[in-house]
Scaffold this motif. Structure first.
Motif, PDB file in Angstrom:
ATOM      1  N   GLU A  23      -8.853  63.949  -3.567  1.00 19.86           N
ATOM      2  CA  GLU A  23      -9.092  62.551  -3.217  1.00 19.86           C
ATOM      3  C   GLU A  23      -9.475  62.377  -1.750  1.00 19.86           C
ATOM      4  O   GLU A  23     -10.294  61.519  -1.414  1.00 19.86           O
ATOM      5  CB  GLU A  23      -7.848  61.707  -3.545  1.00 19.86           C
ATOM      6  N   ASP A  24      -8.898  63.190  -0.878  1.00 16.77           N
ATOM      7  CA  ASP A  24      -9.236  63.072   0.551  1.00 16.77           C
ATOM      8  C   ASP A  24     -10.690  63.440   0.808  1.00 16.77           C
ATOM      9  O   ASP A  24     -11.386  62.774   1.589  1.00 16.77           O
ATOM     10  CB  ASP A  24      -8.324  63.978   1.387  1.00 16.77           C
ATOM     11  N   ARG A  25     -11.161  64.509   0.185  1.00 12.71           N
ATOM     12  CA  ARG A  25     -12.553  64.919   0.374  1.00 12.71           C
ATOM     13  C   ARG A  25     -13.511  63.892  -0.232  1.00 12.71           C
ATOM     14  O   ARG A  25     -14.570  63.611   0.326  1.00 12.71           O
ATOM     15  CB  ARG A  25     -12.788  66.298  -0.236  1.00 12.71           C
ATOM     16  N   ILE A  26     -13.140  63.336  -1.360  1.00 14.51           N
ATOM     17  CA  ILE A  26     -13.977  62.323  -1.990  1.00 14.51           C
ATOM     18  C   ILE A  26     -14.066  61.088  -1.088  1.00 14.51           C
ATOM     19  O   ILE A  26     -15.146  60.504  -0.897  1.00 14.51           O
ATOM     20  CB  ILE A  26     -13.430  61.945  -3.381  1.00 14.51           C
ATOM     21  N   ALA A  27     -12.946  60.704  -0.503  1.00  9.21           N
ATOM     22  CA  ALA A  27     -12.935  59.552   0.407  1.00  9.21           C
ATOM     23  C   ALA A  27     -13.815  59.811   1.621  1.00  9.21           C
ATOM     24  O   ALA A  27     -14.553  58.923   2.075  1.00  9.21           O
ATOM     25  CB  ALA A  27     -11.502  59.252   0.842  1.00  9.21           C
ATOM     26  N   ALA A  28     -13.767  61.029   2.155  1.00 10.93           N
ATOM     27  CA  ALA A  28     -14.611  61.370   3.304  1.00 10.93           C
ATOM     28  C   ALA A  28     -16.085  61.328   2.926  1.00 10.93           C
ATOM     29  O   ALA A  28     -16.931  60.881   3.721  1.00 10.93           O
ATOM     30  CB  ALA A  28     -14.236  62.751   3.831  1.00 10.93           C
ATOM     31  N   ALA A  29     -16.413  61.789   1.729  1.00 11.86           N
ATOM     32  CA  ALA A  29     -17.799  61.733   1.260  1.00 11.86           C
ATOM     33  C   ALA A  29     -18.262  60.285   1.119  1.00 11.86           C
ATOM     34  O   ALA A  29     -19.387  59.948   1.508  1.00 11.86           O
ATOM     35  CB  ALA A  29     -17.924  62.470  -0.072  1.00 11.86           C
ATOM     36  N   ARG A  30     -17.399  59.435   0.576  1.00 10.98           N
ATOM     37  CA  ARG A  30     -17.750  58.011   0.455  1.00 10.98           C
ATOM     38  C   ARG A  30     -18.026  57.412   1.829  1.00 10.98           C
ATOM     39  O   ARG A  30     -19.010  56.686   2.013  1.00 10.98           O
ATOM     40  CB  ARG A  30     -16.614  57.224  -0.212  1.00 10.98           C
ATOM     41  N   GLU A  31     -17.165  57.714   2.800  1.00  6.81           N
ATOM     42  CA  GLU A  31     -17.321  57.129   4.134  1.00  6.81           C
ATOM     43  C   GLU A  31     -18.615  57.592   4.802  1.00  6.81           C
ATOM     44  O   GLU A  31     -19.229  56.833   5.564  1.00  6.81           O
ATOM     45  CB  GLU A  31     -16.115  57.479   5.004  1.00  6.81           C
ATOM     46  N   SER A  32     -19.046  58.829   4.530  1.00  5.24           N
ATOM     47  CA  SER A  32     -20.297  59.296   5.121  1.00  5.24           C
ATOM     48  C   SER A  32     -21.482  58.502   4.593  1.00  5.24           C
ATOM     49  O   SER A  32     -22.419  58.190   5.336  1.00  5.24           O
ATOM     50  CB  SER A  32     -20.483  60.797   4.846  1.00  5.24           C
ATOM     51  N   ILE A  33     -21.445  58.150   3.317  1.00  6.94           N
ATOM     52  CA  ILE A  33     -22.506  57.332   2.732  1.00  6.94           C
ATOM     53  C   ILE A  33     -22.449  55.913   3.275  1.00  6.94           C
ATOM     54  O   ILE A  33     -23.478  55.324   3.651  1.00  6.94           O
ATOM     55  CB  ILE A  33     -22.396  57.336   1.191  1.00  6.94           C
ATOM     56  N   VAL A  34     -21.246  55.362   3.358  1.00  8.37           N
ATOM     57  CA  VAL A  34     -21.068  54.004   3.877  1.00  8.37           C
ATOM     58  C   VAL A  34     -21.584  53.896   5.307  1.00  8.37           C
ATOM     59  O   VAL A  34     -22.289  52.947   5.675  1.00  8.37           O
ATOM     60  CB  VAL A  34     -19.580  53.602   3.808  1.00  8.37           C
ATOM     61  N   THR A  35     -21.256  54.878   6.131  1.00 10.53           N
ATOM     62  CA  THR A  35     -21.663  54.856   7.536  1.00 10.53           C
ATOM     63  C   THR A  35     -23.178  54.876   7.680  1.00 10.53           C
ATOM     64  O   THR A  35     -23.757  54.121   8.466  1.00 10.53           O
ATOM     65  CB  THR A  35     -21.054  56.052   8.282  1.00 10.53           C
ATOM     66  N   ALA A  36     -23.832  55.737   6.901  1.00 10.81           N
ATOM     67  CA  ALA A  36     -25.288  55.871   7.024  1.00 10.81           C
ATOM     68  C   ALA A  36     -26.031  54.675   6.437  1.00 10.81           C
ATOM     69  O   ALA A  36     -27.037  54.227   6.992  1.00 10.81           O
ATOM     70  CB  ALA A  36     -25.749  57.157   6.343  1.00 10.81           C
ATOM     71  N   LEU A  37     -25.541  54.155   5.307  1.00 14.89           N
ATOM     72  CA  LEU A  37     -26.242  53.066   4.633  1.00 14.89           C
ATOM     73  C   LEU A  37     -25.820  51.687   5.127  1.00 14.89           C
ATOM     74  O   LEU A  37     -26.512  50.698   4.870  1.00 14.89           O
ATOM     75  CB  LEU A  37     -26.035  53.160   3.116  1.00 14.89           C
ATOM     76  N   GLY A  38     -24.677  51.620   5.796  1.00 19.87           N
ATOM     77  CA  GLY A  38     -24.234  50.343   6.337  1.00 19.87           C
ATOM     78  C   GLY A  38     -23.637  49.407   5.317  1.00 19.87           C
ATOM     79  O   GLY A  38     -23.558  48.193   5.546  1.00 19.87           O
TER      80      GLY A  38
END
Length: 294
Positions: free
Chosen positions: A29-44
């Protein structure tokens, strides 16, 4: 379409899928959350509800899963059949009843590109430079973006002579046996990380605080160990200067919306381009994609 297995056996391609299979055991779950945040950061945005998302070279499936959890309708494909299997296993584990589609395919295959349709978000992180035809792959990825959609890619930075030296390391890795491969990974780890460790130890001595990290975790939910193996063995291998990527985006009528560079050094530059279009053409494109996907 030819599968990559024969290329791997001939030492012409790194077994990316096998490396992703090993990495997938670490997904939590931690790695999945980090992956989500990377997408959120780039796409805004953290809401992709109702938006179609194409993952070119899905690898372990981690970022396809992240997009799915953000609400996107996901379609994933990879040239490596082991990666396809791994992505399907991840989907079955975390999203068994979803409409997330996973298939075997290459971004260089005209028949696949012609039938995919176009997507609101086209994602390809660290993949296109491993196809053996970077610029064709990037052109094809651009063509899969719907009017008003986004292209999110990362491509290795061009370091001139250093990049050519690393290309030779990668070619040697894939044409060698286990002993030399192990030596190349160990030597590369020392070359890449020893200066950083020395600085971390100096900081620890000065501040009394232990260096952050542990368990090999990296940004985006990745793994330092498996990223290193991917880096040393990752062949085919091409690089690009940012201005070269900008030119391709402009040629396809796209505007740069996000840029994260590796500071002119080793690693990937990250780009998000927006395809300029009015809302009406975007809605029409989404309907066309839905009809194609069905």
């Amino acid at each position: 379409m030819i599968d990559c297995t024969s290329e791997v056996e001939q030492g012409k391609r790194f077994a990316f899928g096998r490396n992703w299979q090993e990495f997938s055991r670490l997904v939590d779950e931690d790695r999945i959350a980090a992956a989500r945040e990377s997408i959120v950061t780039a796409l805004g945005t953290r809401d992709l509800t109702g938006r179609s998302f194409l993952d070119i070279g899905c690898g372990s499936g981690l970022f396809s899963l992240a997009a799915h959890q953000l609400g996107a309708k996901v379609h994933s494909f990879d040239y490596d059949s082991d990666a396809v299997v791994t992505t399907r296993q991840l989907r079955n584990r975390y999203a068994p009843d979803s409409d997330w589609r996973v298939e075997h395919g290459s971004v260089l295959d005209p028949s696949l590109i012609s039938r995919l349709g176009r997507f609101d978000i086209v994602y390809s992180w660290g993949v296109l430079h491993h196809t053996g035809a970077l610029w064709e792959a990037l052109d094809n990825a651009c063509g899969l973006v719907a009017p008003g959609g986004l292209l999110y890619v990362s491509i290795y930075n061009d370091q001139g002579l250093r990049s050519r030296a690393w290309r030779q390391v990668k070619r040697t890795y894939n044409s060698s046996g286990p002993a030399l491969r192990s030596l190349l990974v160990t030597g590369s780890r020392m070359y890449l990380h020893t200066p950083g460790r020395a600085l971390a130890l100096l900081k620890q001595a000065r501040t009394g605080r232990r260096p952050a990290g542990g368990k090999g975790r990296r940004a985006r939910g990745m793994s330092a160990q498996y990223d290193l193996i991917d880096w040393v063995g990752g062949y085919p291998f091409e690089v690009a200067a940012p201005e070269e990527v900008f030119r391709v985006g402009r040629r396809h009528g796209m505007e740069l919306r996000h840029l994260k560079t590796c500071g002119g050094g080793l690693g990937c530059n990250e780009y998000v381009f927006a395809s300029v279009a009015d809302q009406g053409s975007t809605d029409t494109s989404r309907k066309a994609h839905s009809a194609t996907a069905a």
